[in-house]
Write a protein that holds these residues in place. Sequence first.
Motif, mmCIF file in Angstrom:
data_model
loop_
_atom_site.group_PDB
_atom_site.id
_atom_site.type_symbol
_atom_site.label_atom_id
_atom_site.label_comp_id
_atom_site.label_asym_id
_atom_site.label_seq_id
_atom_site.Cartn_x
_atom_site.Cartn_y
_atom_site.Cartn_z
ATOM 1 N N GLU B 162 35.407 -43.177 86.575
ATOM 2 C CA GLU B 162 35.422 -44.586 86.162
ATOM 3 C C GLU B 162 36.736 -44.932 85.473
ATOM 4 O OE1 GLU B 162 32.520 -46.677 86.676
ATOM 5 O OE2 GLU B 162 32.271 -44.918 87.960
ATOM 6 N N ALA B 163 37.305 -43.946 84.800
ATOM 7 C CA ALA B 163 38.564 -44.128 84.090
ATOM 8 C C ALA B 163 39.039 -42.751 83.640
ATOM 9 C CB ALA B 163 38.394 -45.044 82.873
ATOM 10 N N VAL B 164 40.342 -42.647 83.375
ATOM 11 C CA VAL B 164 40.917 -41.400 82.879
ATOM 12 C C VAL B 164 41.553 -41.705 81.523
ATOM 13 C CG1 VAL B 164 42.582 -39.555 83.345
ATOM 14 C CG2 VAL B 164 41.391 -40.673 85.263
ATOM 15 N N PHE B 165 41.210 -40.918 80.518
ATOM 16 C CA PHE B 165 41.824 -41.065 79.194
ATOM 17 C C PHE B 165 42.675 -39.827 78.948
ATOM 18 C CE2 PHE B 165 39.871 -44.895 77.589
ATOM 19 C CZ PHE B 165 38.811 -45.064 78.467
ATOM 20 N N PHE B 166 43.992 -39.995 79.135
ATOM 21 C CA PHE B 166 44.899 -38.862 79.063
ATOM 22 C C PHE B 166 45.631 -38.946 77.720
ATOM 23 C CE2 PHE B 166 47.343 -36.047 82.200
ATOM 24 C CZ PHE B 166 47.657 -35.151 81.200
ATOM 25 N N ASP B 167 45.114 -38.212 76.762
ATOM 26 C CA ASP B 167 45.616 -38.294 75.389
ATOM 27 C C ASP B 167 46.695 -37.230 75.190
ATOM 28 O OD1 ASP B 167 45.954 -38.039 72.591
ATOM 29 O OD2 ASP B 167 43.967 -38.949 72.285
ATOM 30 N N LEU B 168 47.915 -37.674 74.951
ATOM 31 C CA LEU B 168 49.034 -36.731 74.876
ATOM 32 C C LEU B 168 48.971 -35.850 73.625
ATOM 33 C CD1 LEU B 168 51.857 -38.983 76.322
ATOM 34 C CD2 LEU B 168 50.787 -37.008 77.425
ATOM 35 N N ASP B 169 48.145 -36.215 72.676
ATOM 36 C CA ASP B 169 47.977 -35.328 71.518
ATOM 37 C C ASP B 169 47.423 -33.963 71.935
ATOM 38 O OD1 ASP B 169 48.976 -37.238 69.890
ATOM 39 O OD2 ASP B 169 47.030 -37.934 69.154
ATOM 40 N N PHE B 170 46.594 -33.960 72.979
ATOM 41 C CA PHE B 170 46.075 -32.670 73.467
ATOM 42 C C PHE B 170 47.208 -31.798 74.011
ATOM 43 C CE2 PHE B 170 42.031 -35.157 74.519
ATOM 44 C CZ PHE B 170 41.349 -34.679 73.420
ATOM 45 N N ILE B 171 48.176 -32.486 74.623
ATOM 46 C CA ILE B 171 49.254 -31.783 75.322
ATOM 47 C C ILE B 171 50.238 -31.164 74.336
ATOM 48 C CG2 ILE B 171 51.073 -32.073 77.052
ATOM 49 C CD1 ILE B 171 48.206 -32.584 78.041
ATOM 50 N N ALA B 172 50.371 -31.823 73.183
ATOM 51 C CA ALA B 172 51.388 -31.412 72.201
ATOM 52 C C ALA B 172 51.208 -29.953 71.782
ATOM 53 C CB ALA B 172 51.333 -32.324 70.975
ATOM 54 N N SER B 173 49.966 -29.492 71.764
ATOM 55 C CA SER B 173 49.722 -28.132 71.275
ATOM 56 C C SER B 173 49.453 -27.140 72.418
ATOM 57 C CB SER B 173 48.516 -28.154 70.322
ATOM 58 O OG SER B 173 47.430 -28.794 70.944
ATOM 59 N N LEU B 174 49.805 -27.535 73.631
ATOM 60 C CA LEU B 174 49.516 -26.696 74.800
ATOM 61 C C LEU B 174 50.413 -25.454 74.818
ATOM 62 C CD1 LEU B 174 47.513 -27.402 77.132
ATOM 63 C CD2 LEU B 174 49.492 -28.192 78.424
ATOM 64 N N PRO B 175 49.837 -24.267 75.109
ATOM 65 C CA PRO B 175 50.686 -23.077 75.216
ATOM 66 C C PRO B 175 51.719 -23.226 76.341
ATOM 67 C CG PRO B 175 48.336 -22.493 75.303
ATOM 68 C CD PRO B 175 48.430 -23.979 75.366
ATOM 69 N N LEU B 176 52.864 -22.572 76.171
ATOM 70 C CA LEU B 176 53.964 -22.683 77.133
ATOM 71 C C LEU B 176 53.522 -22.363 78.558
ATOM 72 C CD1 LEU B 176 56.964 -23.137 77.662
ATOM 73 C CD2 LEU B 176 57.380 -20.745 77.038
ATOM 74 N N LYS B 177 52.688 -21.341 78.687
ATOM 75 C CA LYS B 177 52.204 -20.945 80.010
ATOM 76 C C LYS B 177 51.485 -22.105 80.715
ATOM 77 C CE LYS B 177 49.734 -16.945 81.955
ATOM 78 N NZ LYS B 177 50.864 -16.325 82.665
ATOM 79 N N GLU B 178 50.741 -22.870 79.943
ATOM 80 C CA GLU B 178 50.012 -24.010 80.504
ATOM 81 C C GLU B 178 50.935 -25.189 80.809
ATOM 82 O OE1 GLU B 178 46.907 -24.238 81.557
ATOM 83 O OE2 GLU B 178 46.731 -22.099 81.127
ATOM 84 N N VAL B 179 51.953 -25.350 79.950
ATOM 85 C CA VAL B 179 52.954 -26.387 80.222
ATOM 86 C C VAL B 179 53.597 -26.083 81.572
ATOM 87 C CG1 VAL B 179 55.157 -27.388 79.498
ATOM 88 C CG2 VAL B 179 53.404 -26.832 77.778
ATOM 89 N N ARG B 180 53.940 -24.813 81.743
ATOM 90 C CA ARG B 180 54.613 -24.396 82.973
ATOM 91 C C ARG B 180 53.713 -24.607 84.195
ATOM 92 N NH1 ARG B 180 56.170 -19.085 81.334
ATOM 93 N NH2 ARG B 180 57.969 -19.956 80.244
ATOM 94 N N SER B 181 52.446 -24.269 84.031
ATOM 95 C CA SER B 181 51.513 -24.443 85.150
ATOM 96 C C SER B 181 51.448 -25.914 85.573
ATOM 97 C CB SER B 181 50.126 -23.920 84.762
ATOM 98 O OG SER B 181 49.236 -24.028 85.857
ATOM 99 N N GLY B 182 51.323 -26.789 84.599
ATOM 100 C CA GLY B 182 51.213 -28.211 84.909
ATOM 101 C C GLY B 182 52.492 -28.802 85.459
ATOM 102 N N PHE B 183 53.614 -28.321 84.913
ATOM 103 C CA PHE B 183 54.896 -28.895 85.319
ATOM 104 C C PHE B 183 55.223 -28.591 86.780
ATOM 105 C CE2 PHE B 183 59.080 -30.564 84.493
ATOM 106 C CZ PHE B 183 58.800 -31.500 83.514
#
Lengths: 363, 363
Positions: B162-183
Amino acid sequence: MEILTIETSNKTYPVYLGQDALALLPGYLKEKYRSARSILIITDESVGALYLQRLKNVLADIEKELHVSVVPSGEKAKTFDVYYSCLTQALEFGLNRKSLILALGGGAVGDLAGFVAATYMRGIPFFQIPTTILAHDSAVGGKVAINHEAGKNMIGAFHQPEAVFFDLDFIASLPLKEVRSGFAEIIKEALIVDPEFYSWLTAGIQSLEHVDMQQLAYAIKMGIGVKGAIVKQDEMENGVRAYLNFGHTLGHAIENSLGYGSITHGEGVMIGMVFALKLSIRYSGLNFNLTTFINWVDALGYKTKIPSKLNADDLLAAMKKDKKTTGRDITFVLLDQVGKPVIKTLNDDEVLTEMLPMFENKR
Amino acid sequence: MEILTIETSNKTYPVYLGQDALALLPGYLKEKYRSARSILIITDESVGALYLQRLKNVLADIEKELHVSVVPSGEKAKTFDVYYSCLTQALEFGLNRKSLILALGGGAVGDLAGFVAATYMRGIPFFQIPTTILAHDSAVGGKVAINHEAGKNMIGAFHQPEAVFFDLDFIASLPLKEVRSGFAEIIKEALIVDPEFYSWLTAGIQSLEHVDMQQLAYAIKMGIGVKGAIVKQDEMENGVRAYLNFGHTLGHAIENSLGYGSITHGEGVMIGMVFALKLSIRYSGLNFNLTTFINWVDALGYKTKIPSKLNADDLLAAMKKDKKTTGRDITFVLLDQVGKPVIKTLNDDEVLTEMLPMFENKR
């Protein structure tokens, strides 16, 4: 041969209805599904024993890989285990996104096979080949589902078939009990939409042991017409499609309380319809001769009373659990007139007052 | 706060992207989903430990029943058993057709929760609340699924949130490995659609340890833009949506062969993209400096070689099993140019010739 058309927001598909409708299947598949390399037929033990070979013969020259999954008969086809095993077989057979599923059987097989098709690789095309009168209803409209221990049809999808091949030769040899089960849904369709068709039924059908094939074909055609018109307006059951549940609130509760298989779906729905008609007369101003109706369906062999071994509180609880109900009161489809359904919410007292006199006398 | 819009044939929905996007959720639910009495939050053990309380606090005044299902982390969330237990809990909690599901987590939770929502009572509304960069891709576009023992994402549906709520506060604390996966998926989106965005990425992002939030927000926004544009053209993956599988044919095979969890999705896809770029140069006339690309992604911390413990024949077999493949040859998404993808089918020899030199040296 009749060709009916079902229209939904995303898809329009044909229903081929008539004797030997199955003969049209191979040409249809060859012409329209050239890139399909494989076909999975899902059928049940009883129907498979009777008709699988005929279907295989019909498809003998199709030049596609043919695979078969045989599942248990009746509601036992609609468990999670059977669903999972069909998916496993589909993977083992190497079905891909272009493969086709054929559902050969009654409503349960169609519901299961449709849900397998809806969810295998996020959805592949499927075809309904109903073998019962009852399945004229479920084969059209795209409601597919399996059961959860906590309730019937709780897990499912809206996934329209590509086409329906309704071969009346299957119907010719149907046991009387199954004729009766299917015919209840036809009576329902007449009651909620079409007074003229309802009059035709009451005037023309005086026994289900002696329905001729022409009458039956006409009744099924009219029933599918009602179903199609409703699905066209409301594919996803946000509004008028709920009218198709006329008689089903109590009907499902009776089926559920007796254990599925103890009573046919249509027999349960008929008792539910008698109840819904009573409620309609009482709470919705319906002008209707209930005694004439009961005499008619009694002559057709239906029961019209709630079996004495059930009790009112359990039925009330079962009706509240039914997914069509969203609040504490119970939502019913009632009739203002024949052909004019309406949704009404009734409280426990209102329901019980009309339900208690509907029980069979204890012996 | 950015508000992006995703359009599909049947549904248009917003993606709220920004710091504290979650703060918009309660108002949105209150205004648009008044008749929903209950909400089921589906999250996993890791994300739940970090963020469930925050979500509950945000929803404290929502005046709806709140229920929670906590599932295992990662791909273990996507088993049939977990799927079934979520459905059972939903039934026990009394969710009905108007109830809402919130998926709080990464791609696996979103896929599972989306499939629960797609099939519970034939489909109820759900919301994506992604907590990883990788999930910017999976949270948008409605592809939901669970795994079968025989393959990833084999059982699923198209069910748009119905909608997506993409809160960048969650991303701020993401481990580097996960940043890399998403990027890796963002790089993919740039490569298949947008040369300008690709140039921006290569010019601006030299390390994933020091991406600032503004750059990250822009990159995610552009990535979602690419995804949305493709989904708009082809929701059901009959055509251009397949381009999003760029890098995924070998990527999935590597993930699958190593065992899910041994390598992140994005790390696998990156190796797959290097391979797809090699194939594109060789078989699709792509003019591209692969060495520059490899140096760039190497600096970002990605591996670009196939792990030496894998072998070519197994990878070939795994790629053929992948559902994107319909025949005996293997179908790849290649690039004619950056921004111009094309589907090409290659035989075993063509694939192996380019794949063999991609293995890490055995030590």
